[in-house]
Motif scaffolding. Sequence first.
Motif, PDB file in Angstrom:
ATOM      1  N   SER A 237     -38.046  22.769  23.053  1.00 33.92           N
ATOM      2  CA  SER A 237     -38.861  22.387  21.901  1.00 33.92           C
ATOM      3  C   SER A 237     -39.134  20.881  21.908  1.00 33.92           C
ATOM      4  CB  SER A 237     -38.202  22.836  20.590  1.00 33.92           C
ATOM      5  OG  SER A 237     -36.924  22.267  20.440  1.00 33.92           O
ATOM      6  N   ALA A 238     -38.211  20.089  22.449  1.00 30.50           N
ATOM      7  CA  ALA A 238     -38.473  18.648  22.589  1.00 30.50           C
ATOM      8  C   ALA A 238     -39.616  18.416  23.577  1.00 30.50           C
ATOM      9  CB  ALA A 238     -37.207  17.925  23.041  1.00 30.50           C
ATOM     10  N   LYS A 239     -39.653  19.200  24.653  1.00 25.82           N
ATOM     11  CA  LYS A 239     -40.768  19.105  25.603  1.00 25.82           C
ATOM     12  C   LYS A 239     -42.084  19.483  24.927  1.00 25.82           C
ATOM     13  CE  LYS A 239     -38.083  20.228  29.738  1.00 25.82           C
ATOM     14  NZ  LYS A 239     -37.845  21.260  30.766  1.00 25.82           N
TER      15      LYS A 239
ATOM     16  N   THR B 239     -45.136  15.933  14.237  1.00 27.83           N
ATOM     17  CA  THR B 239     -44.391  15.650  13.006  1.00 27.83           C
ATOM     18  C   THR B 239     -43.892  16.941  12.363  1.00 27.83           C
ATOM     19  OG1 THR B 239     -46.417  15.622  11.687  1.00 27.83           O
ATOM     20  CG2 THR B 239     -45.587  13.502  12.466  1.00 27.83           C
ATOM     21  N   ILE B 240     -44.614  18.014  12.563  1.00 23.26           N
ATOM     22  CA  ILE B 240     -44.178  19.307  12.026  1.00 23.26           C
ATOM     23  C   ILE B 240     -43.344  20.046  13.064  1.00 23.26           C
ATOM     24  CG2 ILE B 240     -44.953  21.557  11.188  1.00 23.26           C
ATOM     25  CD1 ILE B 240     -47.386  20.071  10.003  1.00 23.26           C
ATOM     26  N   TYR B 241     -43.809  20.068  14.299  1.00 23.77           N
ATOM     27  CA  TYR B 241     -43.093  20.812  15.335  1.00 23.77           C
ATOM     28  C   TYR B 241     -41.780  20.154  15.748  1.00 23.77           C
ATOM     29  CZ  TYR B 241     -46.983  24.006  15.807  1.00 23.77           C
ATOM     30  OH  TYR B 241     -47.928  24.953  15.559  1.00 23.77           O
ATOM     31  N   SER B 242     -41.559  18.907  15.381  1.00 25.39           N
ATOM     32  CA  SER B 242     -40.275  18.269  15.694  1.00 25.39           C
ATOM     33  C   SER B 242     -39.149  18.851  14.847  1.00 25.39           C
ATOM     34  CB  SER B 242     -40.371  16.756  15.525  1.00 25.39           C
ATOM     35  OG  SER B 242     -40.712  16.421  14.202  1.00 25.39           O
ATOM     36  N   ALA B 243     -39.488  19.673  13.881  1.00 29.96           N
ATOM     37  CA  ALA B 243     -38.445  20.361  13.111  1.00 29.96           C
ATOM     38  C   ALA B 243     -37.637  21.291  14.018  1.00 29.96           C
ATOM     39  CB  ALA B 243     -39.081  21.166  11.975  1.00 29.96           C
ATOM     40  N   GLU B 244     -38.272  21.834  15.051  1.00 29.24           N
ATOM     41  CA  GLU B 244     -37.558  22.735  15.969  1.00 29.24           C
ATOM     42  C   GLU B 244     -36.431  22.043  16.722  1.00 29.24           C
ATOM     43  OE1 GLU B 244     -39.335  25.838  18.306  1.00 29.24           O
ATOM     44  OE2 GLU B 244     -41.239  25.476  17.288  1.00 29.24           O
ATOM     45  N   PRO B 245     -36.678  20.940  17.440  1.00 27.46           N
ATOM     46  CA  PRO B 245     -35.540  20.318  18.124  1.00 27.46           C
ATOM     47  C   PRO B 245     -34.480  19.776  17.166  1.00 27.46           C
ATOM     48  CG  PRO B 245     -37.540  19.021  18.466  1.00 27.46           C
ATOM     49  CD  PRO B 245     -37.939  20.285  17.793  1.00 27.46           C
ATOM     50  N   VAL B 246     -34.901  19.319  15.991  1.00 27.89           N
ATOM     51  CA  VAL B 246     -33.918  18.845  15.011  1.00 27.89           C
ATOM     52  C   VAL B 246     -33.045  20.007  14.544  1.00 27.89           C
ATOM     53  CG1 VAL B 246     -33.641  17.865  12.695  1.00 27.89           C
ATOM     54  CG2 VAL B 246     -35.301  16.871  14.276  1.00 27.89           C
ATOM     55  N   GLY B 247     -33.675  21.133  14.214  1.00 28.52           N
ATOM     56  CA  GLY B 247     -32.913  22.315  13.805  1.00 28.52           C
ATOM     57  C   GLY B 247     -32.004  22.823  14.908  1.00 28.52           C
TER      58      GLY B 247
ATOM     59  N   ALA C 253     -30.720  21.039  17.308  1.00 30.91           N
ATOM     60  CA  ALA C 253     -29.616  20.078  17.452  1.00 30.91           C
ATOM     61  C   ALA C 253     -28.555  20.299  16.389  1.00 30.91           C
ATOM     62  CB  ALA C 253     -30.155  18.653  17.381  1.00 30.91           C
ATOM     63  N   ILE C 254     -28.970  20.589  15.170  1.00 27.85           N
ATOM     64  CA  ILE C 254     -28.007  20.858  14.091  1.00 27.85           C
ATOM     65  C   ILE C 254     -27.217  22.124  14.398  1.00 27.85           C
ATOM     66  CG2 ILE C 254     -27.791  21.470  11.646  1.00 27.85           C
ATOM     67  CD1 ILE C 254     -30.232  19.605  11.175  1.00 27.85           C
ATOM     68  N   ILE C 255     -27.889  23.149  14.919  1.00 22.75           N
ATOM     69  CA  ILE C 255     -27.188  24.377  15.296  1.00 22.75           C
ATOM     70  C   ILE C 255     -26.187  24.081  16.415  1.00 22.75           C
ATOM     71  CG2 ILE C 255     -27.459  26.670  16.332  1.00 22.75           C
ATOM     72  CD1 ILE C 255     -30.142  26.865  14.825  1.00 22.75           C
ATOM     73  N   CYS C 256     -26.578  23.268  17.389  1.00 22.14           N
ATOM     74  CA  CYS C 256     -25.649  22.881  18.470  1.00 22.14           C
ATOM     75  C   CYS C 256     -24.414  22.190  17.900  1.00 22.14           C
ATOM     76  CB  CYS C 256     -26.337  21.954  19.466  1.00 22.14           C
ATOM     77  SG  CYS C 256     -27.446  22.749  20.614  1.00 22.14           S
ATOM     78  N   ILE C 257     -24.631  21.246  17.011  1.00 22.91           N
ATOM     79  CA  ILE C 257     -23.517  20.489  16.430  1.00 22.91           C
ATOM     80  C   ILE C 257     -22.564  21.419  15.690  1.00 22.91           C
ATOM     81  CG2 ILE C 257     -22.935  18.791  14.647  1.00 22.91           C
ATOM     82  CD1 ILE C 257     -25.553  17.327  15.498  1.00 22.91           C
ATOM     83  N   PHE C 258     -23.114  22.274  14.840  1.00 17.62           N
ATOM     84  CA  PHE C 258     -22.249  23.173  14.078  1.00 17.62           C
ATOM     85  C   PHE C 258     -21.626  24.245  14.965  1.00 17.62           C
ATOM     86  CE2 PHE C 258     -24.637  21.934  10.019  1.00 17.62           C
ATOM     87  CZ  PHE C 258     -23.644  21.063   9.633  1.00 17.62           C
TER      88      PHE C 258
END
Length: 166
Positions: free
Chosen positions: A109-111, A130-138, A140-145
């Motif tokens: 999703s970052a690509k 700006t909208i599609y960057s929600a995917e890599p952020v989400g 990443a949060i799933i990875c962290i948790f």
Amino acid sequence: MNCLKKIFDGLEKTIKLICSLLLIGIMLLIAAQVFSRYVMGDALSWSEHGARALFIWMIMLYAGILVRNSGNLGFDLVVKALPAWLGNIFGLFCEASVFLFSAYWLVNSAKLCAGLSKLAFADLKLPYNTIYSAEPVGAAIICIFSIEIIARRIANMHGDRKENKC
């Protein structure tokens, strides 16, 4: 481990606050659209896409909270039907699978976002990423948790072994 739990709890509270603010923003945009369309007689051209963008961000952010609190799809029936030691291993496998999938999702999703940097929404005047960057952020949060859940599961499995040996 207790210090990390406080950090993860703080991250969860921050995400919940952001999601609450996003929900308020969605409601305000939709109310403005309804008011504009039916009272003023002229619909706003950007409010629907704006509300959709906020909704996407809210869902992507909250997905990590669901994973952390076991609100995601899982194999509880299988884990509970197995002997405890095998259920723990299978649960660990499932959590590791969630981590691996979200890491894969994060990279791809970052690509995607990098490729969308030159395109813009006509009505919002914002780049697509700006909208599609929600995917890599989400993701990443799933990875962290997921890492937290895996560490907690391993610690519990290690604790169960100590109890069984005594």
